[in-house]
Design an enzyme around this catalytic site. Sequence first.
Site, PDB file in Angstrom:
ATOM      1  N   ASP A 105      33.657  54.622  39.828  1.00  0.00           N
ATOM      2  CA  ASP A 105      34.843  54.177  40.563  1.00  0.00           C
ATOM      3  C   ASP A 105      35.563  53.031  39.863  1.00  0.00           C
ATOM      4  O   ASP A 105      36.794  52.971  39.876  1.00  0.00           O
ATOM      5  CB  ASP A 105      34.418  53.727  41.974  1.00  0.00           C
ATOM      6  CG  ASP A 105      35.613  53.404  42.861  1.00  0.00           C
ATOM      7  OD1 ASP A 105      36.567  54.206  42.867  1.00  0.00           O
ATOM      8  OD2 ASP A 105      35.586  52.357  43.536  1.00  0.00           O
ATOM      9  N   HIS A 126      46.335  51.605  38.668  1.00  0.00           N
ATOM     10  CA  HIS A 126      47.226  50.559  39.178  1.00  0.00           C
ATOM     11  C   HIS A 126      46.836  49.174  38.683  1.00  0.00           C
ATOM     12  O   HIS A 126      47.652  48.267  38.671  1.00  0.00           O
ATOM     13  CB  HIS A 126      47.290  50.593  40.712  1.00  0.00           C
ATOM     14  CG  HIS A 126      46.030  50.183  41.386  1.00  0.00           C
ATOM     15  ND1 HIS A 126      45.029  51.067  41.673  1.00  0.00           N
ATOM     16  CD2 HIS A 126      45.596  48.976  41.802  1.00  0.00           C
ATOM     17  CE1 HIS A 126      44.039  50.426  42.251  1.00  0.00           C
ATOM     18  NE2 HIS A 126      44.351  49.151  42.342  1.00  0.00           N
ATOM     19  N   LYS A 156      43.946  58.470  39.714  1.00  0.00           N
ATOM     20  CA  LYS A 156      42.523  58.597  39.487  1.00  0.00           C
ATOM     21  C   LYS A 156      41.849  59.019  40.791  1.00  0.00           C
ATOM     22  O   LYS A 156      42.453  58.837  41.847  1.00  0.00           O
ATOM     23  CB  LYS A 156      41.956  57.298  38.949  1.00  0.00           C
ATOM     24  CG  LYS A 156      41.879  56.191  40.007  1.00  0.00           C
ATOM     25  CD  LYS A 156      40.769  55.243  39.740  1.00  0.00           C
ATOM     26  CE  LYS A 156      40.501  54.389  40.951  1.00  0.00           C
ATOM     27  NZ  LYS A 156      39.258  53.841  41.166  1.00  0.00           N
ATOM     28  N   LYS A 189      49.367  45.375  37.104  1.00  0.00           N
ATOM     29  CA  LYS A 189      49.380  43.999  37.622  1.00  0.00           C
ATOM     30  C   LYS A 189      49.921  43.052  36.561  1.00  0.00           C
ATOM     31  O   LYS A 189      49.628  43.188  35.374  1.00  0.00           O
ATOM     32  CB  LYS A 189      47.958  43.583  38.033  1.00  0.00           C
ATOM     33  CG  LYS A 189      47.453  44.323  39.266  1.00  0.00           C
ATOM     34  CD  LYS A 189      46.081  43.854  39.649  1.00  0.00           C
ATOM     35  CE  LYS A 189      45.556  44.644  40.833  1.00  0.00           C
ATOM     36  NZ  LYS A 189      46.309  44.400  42.073  1.00  0.00           N
ATOM     37  N   LYS A 211      30.771  45.877  45.734  1.00  0.00           N
ATOM     38  CA  LYS A 211      31.339  45.782  47.077  1.00  0.00           C
ATOM     39  C   LYS A 211      30.496  44.811  47.900  1.00  0.00           C
ATOM     40  O   LYS A 211      29.342  44.571  47.592  1.00  0.00           O
ATOM     41  CB  LYS A 211      31.327  47.158  47.747  1.00  0.00           C
ATOM     42  CG  LYS A 211      32.343  48.124  47.147  1.00  0.00           C
ATOM     43  CD  LYS A 211      32.436  49.382  47.970  1.00  0.00           C
ATOM     44  CE  LYS A 211      33.539  50.275  47.435  1.00  0.00           C
ATOM     45  NZ  LYS A 211      34.883  49.646  47.545  1.00  0.00           N
ATOM     46  N   ARG A 263      52.102  68.823  54.189  1.00  0.00           N
ATOM     47  CA  ARG A 263      51.849  69.833  55.229  1.00  0.00           C
ATOM     48  C   ARG A 263      52.415  69.428  56.581  1.00  0.00           C
ATOM     49  O   ARG A 263      52.507  70.241  57.471  1.00  0.00           O
ATOM     50  CB  ARG A 263      50.341  70.022  55.388  1.00  0.00           C
ATOM     51  CG  ARG A 263      49.693  70.703  54.208  1.00  0.00           C
ATOM     52  CD  ARG A 263      48.211  70.835  54.487  1.00  0.00           C
ATOM     53  NE  ARG A 263      47.541  71.496  53.376  1.00  0.00           N
ATOM     54  CZ  ARG A 263      46.254  71.780  53.359  1.00  0.00           C
ATOM     55  NH1 ARG A 263      45.502  71.461  54.378  1.00  0.00           N
ATOM     56  NH2 ARG A 263      45.720  72.380  52.325  1.00  0.00           N
ATOM     57  N   GLU A 315      34.735  42.816  45.241  1.00  0.00           N
ATOM     58  CA  GLU A 315      35.399  43.209  46.483  1.00  0.00           C
ATOM     59  C   GLU A 315      34.598  42.659  47.658  1.00  0.00           C
ATOM     60  O   GLU A 315      33.369  42.734  47.652  1.00  0.00           O
ATOM     61  CB  GLU A 315      35.476  44.728  46.599  1.00  0.00           C
ATOM     62  CG  GLU A 315      36.330  45.383  45.528  1.00  0.00           C
ATOM     63  CD  GLU A 315      36.287  46.891  45.656  1.00  0.00           C
ATOM     64  OE1 GLU A 315      37.143  47.438  46.362  1.00  0.00           O
ATOM     65  OE2 GLU A 315      35.396  47.514  45.066  1.00  0.00           O
ATOM     66  N   HIS A 364      39.028  51.195  35.357  1.00  0.00           N
ATOM     67  CA  HIS A 364      39.625  49.857  35.409  1.00  0.00           C
ATOM     68  C   HIS A 364      38.998  48.893  34.408  1.00  0.00           C
ATOM     69  O   HIS A 364      39.675  48.232  33.628  1.00  0.00           O
ATOM     70  CB  HIS A 364      39.428  49.213  36.790  1.00  0.00           C
ATOM     71  CG  HIS A 364      40.055  49.963  37.913  1.00  0.00           C
ATOM     72  ND1 HIS A 364      41.251  50.616  37.812  1.00  0.00           N
ATOM     73  CD2 HIS A 364      39.646  50.132  39.193  1.00  0.00           C
ATOM     74  CE1 HIS A 364      41.543  51.146  38.977  1.00  0.00           C
ATOM     75  NE2 HIS A 364      40.598  50.881  39.825  1.00  0.00           N
TER      76      HIS A 364
END
Lengths: 337, 521
Positions: free
Chosen positions: B266, B209, B179, B213, B371, B64, B247, B271
């Site tokens: 998530d 992704h 995703k 790896k 996290k 946009r 994380e 994953h």
Amino acid sequence: MASAVVARTWRSTPAESIEAGLAELWREIGRQAPVARAVMSNLVIFRNRSSAGGRRLDSLAEGLPIEEVVARHPSRIILIAHEHRRVECEPVAAGIGIVTFGPPQARYGVEQIAVQASCADASLPSIVRRIVRGDVPTSVWWAEDLSQVPPVPALVSMGRQLLYDSSAWRDVRTAVLSLAPIVRNRRSDCADVNWRRLAPVRQALVHAAESMQADDLRHADVRIAHRPGETALAWLLGGWLAARLHWSDAAAPAIEEVPHADDVLTLTCGTDPGKLTLTLTEQHVAVSRRGHPSFFVAVPRESAGDAVAAELRSLARDIGLHDTLGALIRRFSAGSL
Amino acid sequence: MAETPSLFDRLAVAETPPVAAEPVTVVIFGGAGDLAHRKLLPALYNLHLDGLLPPRTSIVGVGRKEFDDNKYRAFAKDGIEKFSRRPIDEHAWPTFADTVSFVNASIDDTEDRALAPLGSRLDIVEHERGLSGNRIYYLAVPPALFVPTVRQLNRARFVPPRDQATRDARPFARLIVEKPIGRDLQSACDIDDAIAEVFNEHQIYRIDHYLGKETVQNILVLRFANSIFEPLFNQKYIDHVQITVAEAEGVGTRANYYEQAGALRDMVQNHMLQLLSMIAMEPPHSLESDVVRDEKLEVLQSLRPIAGDRVDAQVVRGQYAAGFDLGKPVSGYRQEPGVSPTSTTETYVALQIFIDNWRWAGVPFFIRTGKRLPKRASEISVHLKEVPPILFNANPNGPLDPNVLSIRIQPDEGFALGISSKIPGPRVRVYPVQMDFHYGSTFGGTSPEAYERLLLDVMVGDSTLFMRRDAVEAGWRWVMPILDRWSAQKADAIPAYAAGSWGPEEADRLIESAGRQWRAL
């Protein structure tokens, strides 16, 4: 980007104490901080003592990107500075060192051994055999111009691979013919750093050939112009075309040096300038043909160290290079430049 | 009479074929967005530097923003300068910049000609470059725009009819989908159904992704290219397996998405189940993408369901509370901007999983992700059974450490094998040592980013590292009873853990009740 060198240690040693000296060096370095010994292959580097000049043992490798290579492909470096003598004798001097790389938590070290030898060619393998590691592959890097210092067969046959850089050749014909025994007996693979530079050219020609006729590239029509210093590259391209298109031994494209040229080389086909023009620069290969959109193939960015390391990692015979050398050997054996 | 080989056939003898040879136009929807800026354009640039982009490749960003081609090139250059693993090479840049262009368009499901400007531009670009019309459409847009974009592609006739789009048909049209695909089984099926009206399954590349790896790809090499490991990978020799994706960061700017998702959706559904299937799969009979993906699917279909009150026994969820990050105070999840102060979204989850097949019967797989854990670290560790309690392991007060094969996915990619060794000296004292392999120190240089590998695979048409529809749905099917249980419990709060710790105590109890401990990372 490979790890930067963190530290270098170096000392002279009697030739018979090389292994013991290295073990002691490892212990000393390990006392300062943990370090892993990294070795994926033996890399035997041959230099002529005269070109190595009167250098000290720890500077025999000057001018070669050895640390850059081992940062990418950790190898036990065995640097032989050789001076041909008729009598057999022992190495006159030896030195050992360890170069360490990496951050403190993942430090690794690579061994370097330098030997100054003044002896008969035939006795060189006895020196190398003593200091190579048997559990990893061995490559021989001929760091001299093959047209001036021909390979020593007894030494070359110790490696699975003979690595050299044809861009340094002052006399292409002599250098190519010096490789004839190696190409013929097929015990060692040839790996030419300069040949890698032709990969995008070959890729571009293969791509262009998808829409060309079988007789669009006749040897009489092909002309290769190159800038000064790229004679070997131009001949490699001519040899590859000869091998792939089954040109007769006597047939060869016109190859000429263009003074002050910016482009590395240019291949044109036919007198009609629009028929096919391929130009290799440092950045890309540009291909144009009348009636077809022009296109580019990027030249991969790699340093001298990248290129050598990439060749060392390749465990398969490069059929394209061997066929090309075969075609050039036949050509140079049959006639002259 | 034998046919004379063509010029192409002659020249191509013994040449290493380019990884991707067919010229293609890469159309990035969301081309001016964050993903394109941080990942996709730098990845394409690095492929260019390595000479891996097919000749004539064209990259067209769609978005946009009021960009012209030059502004978009500046946007790309900025992303590369900030996020590429290699800096801008001023010599190589102009050739790459020449491949990049931008089209201003917005996806509106109701507007018939929304993609008309893109069509005109593609016609020009492909004509100028002599491209045959091979196209890759990358949906780097929010999930809500997946289906509208695909419908617009169909309406604009950018995609050949499905019955003509065979694997070998040229020009090809391929679709890359980021995703998350759905937030539950039903919504995932709805998205897949809508896409399947336009694209055949072999044209769809669902990107994860993690699978790009190097270390993840190395799992199959490690298992099936080394005779030392594979004979041990079964219930006879393996005690248990742990998979950790930790994380250090909090929810950051993703609160809107994360509040709706949580750690199970998530990380685990995609994953971690993919990692699990790679470490547990049977040897495929070939490396063809569907053969590999069939074997991975087998694992997902063999997962023992966790439903009803088994959820409470085998799954622990948690939410980070205020704590410290490297000594600096950080707020709890409920205090993060954009997060509800009464949120029960899980930021941590740990599970005990069993695979009910012959190879893995009875071997627990412990999975954890969260996290605001102490560090960023992803690892699979395979714990072998202890040696018998005799000889060197006879002392019950000092049992030997069992052998552990650990595969580090990030950071410091590599793997290590923990073994017992004698300490030099007159006494027999055994010490655990590591045989340690680091990608960085062994192969040197920087490994390609996952997106580089994955984009190249799409150009080649290799879908091995992408998720097939049945695998996505099998993943959802397996996690749905857990989500349903949590939904039915209507908890006001879930176990808390201090930011900077390794998760709630309940997670420690989960693994300790099975006689094991979480591996220190």
